[in-house]
Design an enzyme around this catalytic site. Sequence first.
Site, PDB file in Angstrom:
ATOM      1  N   GLU A   1      55.505 -13.012  39.620  1.00 55.62           N
ATOM      2  CA  GLU A   1      55.837 -11.641  40.034  1.00 55.62           C
ATOM      3  C   GLU A   1      56.136 -11.557  41.522  1.00 55.62           C
ATOM      4  OE1 GLU A   1      54.093 -11.265  36.079  1.00 55.62           O
ATOM      5  OE2 GLU A   1      53.492 -12.393  37.863  1.00 55.62           O
TER       6      GLU A   1
ATOM      7  N   ASP B   1      46.012   8.685  29.100  1.00 56.62           N
ATOM      8  CA  ASP B   1      47.013   7.644  29.337  1.00 56.62           C
ATOM      9  C   ASP B   1      48.423   8.195  29.465  1.00 56.62           C
ATOM     10  OD1 ASP B   1      47.823   4.868  29.580  1.00 56.62           O
ATOM     11  OD2 ASP B   1      46.065   4.405  28.368  1.00 56.62           O
TER      12      ASP B   1
ATOM     13  N   TYR C   1      46.421  -3.443  34.931  1.00 58.70           N
ATOM     14  CA  TYR C   1      45.585  -3.006  33.823  1.00 58.70           C
ATOM     15  C   TYR C   1      44.488  -2.121  34.402  1.00 58.70           C
ATOM     16  CZ  TYR C   1      47.679  -7.525  32.741  1.00 58.70           C
ATOM     17  OH  TYR C   1      48.560  -8.574  32.638  1.00 58.70           O
ATOM     18  N   ARG C   2      44.295  -0.972  33.850  1.00 58.30           N
ATOM     19  CA  ARG C   2      43.317  -0.032  34.393  1.00 58.30           C
ATOM     20  C   ARG C   2      41.920  -0.648  34.381  1.00 58.30           C
ATOM     21  NH1 ARG C   2      43.552   3.123  28.792  1.00 58.30           N
ATOM     22  NH2 ARG C   2      41.509   2.578  27.990  1.00 58.30           N
TER      23      ARG C   2
END
Length: 640
Positions: free
Chosen positions: A235, A286, A175-176
């Site tokens: 992950e 984006d 997430y930025r």
Amino acid sequence: MAYKNLRHFIDTLEQAGELVRIKSYVNPELEIAEVTDRISKSPDGGKALLFENTGYDFPVLINSMGSYKRMCMALGVQELDDVAKEIEALFKMLSKPKESILDKLALLPKLGQFASWMPKVVSGKGACQEVVMTTPDLSKLPVMKCWPKDGGPFITLPVIHTKDPNTGSRNVGMYRMQVFEKDMTGMHWHKHKVSAKHFMEYKKLNKRMPVAVILGGDPAYTYSATAPLPENVDEYMLAGFLRKKKVELVRCITQPEIEVPADADFVIEGYVDPSEELIWEGPFGDHTGYYSLADWYPRFHVTAITHRKDAVYPSTIVGIPPQEDAWIGKATERIFLAPIKMTLVPEIIDMDMPVEGVFHNLVISQIHKDYPGQAQKVMNAMWGAGQMMFNKILVVADQGETITDYKKLAQYVFRNLNPATDIYLSQGPMDVLDHSCSKMGFGGKMCIDGTRKYEEETDSAYLQVSAPKTIDAAAIMQQFPEIKAINSQLLAMDISCLLVAVEKTRPFHVKELTEQLYTLPAFAGIKMILFVEHTVDVMDLPSALWRFCNNLDPKRDSFIINQPSGQPGKYIGGIGMDGTLKTKVLDGFERDWPNIIVADDATIAKIDAKWNELNVGPFIASPSLKYKHQIYGEDAVVEL
């Protein structure tokens, strides 16, 4: 293949001729992004770039996974499909009936190998903690500002670690992070994401939420953070599987509840306080090619920054496609085909996410069709599958044609398509970055059933009429002056579709224009009309489709036409779709509408002037020049 660290990956890229070192000074504010945008849009994604002179103590690596070859290198495979084949073989082995003790014993080596890929927490400190900033200061890192209307500098490739406070299960996402102060950023996690769910659990408990962010290390970590895994799958299990070696984790120094890869380049430790006021974050250029709208997000407070002695700062830019993220998305498309086939859609043969669809906007699936309604069964299954719930336009084809030859695919789909009966419109959750939705995160979806039809799926009230091979565009534009350009080239290719650039001047303009055009005899048999803004070059098909897909809410903006055929009770189906800019005055659209992303003139001129000293090859003009005339003004957001 397991990379020892990010430097190992850089060396591997360089040995393969896939990396360029840039020794001249390039500013992380706007300039690195402009150079990278030019290179990433060159054939096959250009080269990875290592900016060694940034004005900071750390070089910047960018576009490192920005081609098919480099994406394969990052994951240690020859072809991305190799990963899918291995996953499919593993699924089959585990699900195969075990009839004897020998069958069960045969599984042991594979299970032992699988166990060796599981992440492991090790004692002591890792290489990622060789240097500890006594006072954490994000201004010491070469955090980039990519586009002129960005809200500020953003960390664009962060691998963010959180845990569920009740179960302790780990989530690793991307997430930025907008940098606001030397020790504070925003935390841009969307409400659909697992980290946001963890945040809500901490909010219920009224507890601070520990968070750790890594940058660098094995590129498998970065990829795994983007992968659409189920919530209960770690992950780092995927990363271990990809690199064929377990991920060794160490505990953070100031947030010991969180573990991070020992070989990362940077670790940014901190916390989010759920009781604290949110911060206004954005806008940000984006991956859609548009600025995402500013909104309220949690604050992330930095308590420590550690790094390797030889740390490299990895980054990326996103914007008008193609960019590096297109190849990361291609890896996801290929790798997750096998799990979708094995668990959700057994009839699926192949899947493709065209670059112009920026991941969620357009997905093409190919199935083995055996019965009527099967495309709709697949539609429902895919829209209910994890992040596929964000898909806007789903095209379903069958075994009649390959889906990677877009011309042949389009010919096949349009031959099988009755727009009045074979296009399904629905609503559901959408990516919060989708600006076309009337309500954020909720909007229309469309499934185009391009499969061959069984008798049960056909409607005798409709006639199939051959489309014309050409139309008199000049005459049509003279009759309808709001139409500024028509691309009818697809008709000559046996693809029954027109692209029309229109300048809207009144409410319901596109709907009325669709109805008027379909009264013309010349439009009999033209199955689909795609409308885009009058500033869009409809002759540039990839660019026009990118704009169209971004600006369409399929349910709100689609107009199905039952054109009289001249025979009693018989009709010819057609559809018009409005992929233009939406406003309050003309469309009743209440949200702000973002602008497309282009570099500013000053930055373009600076990079033009220093291009030769960069030693990155022949001069490449700024891709932004192509779109300068298409922006709506100087602001990133248009309040309309």
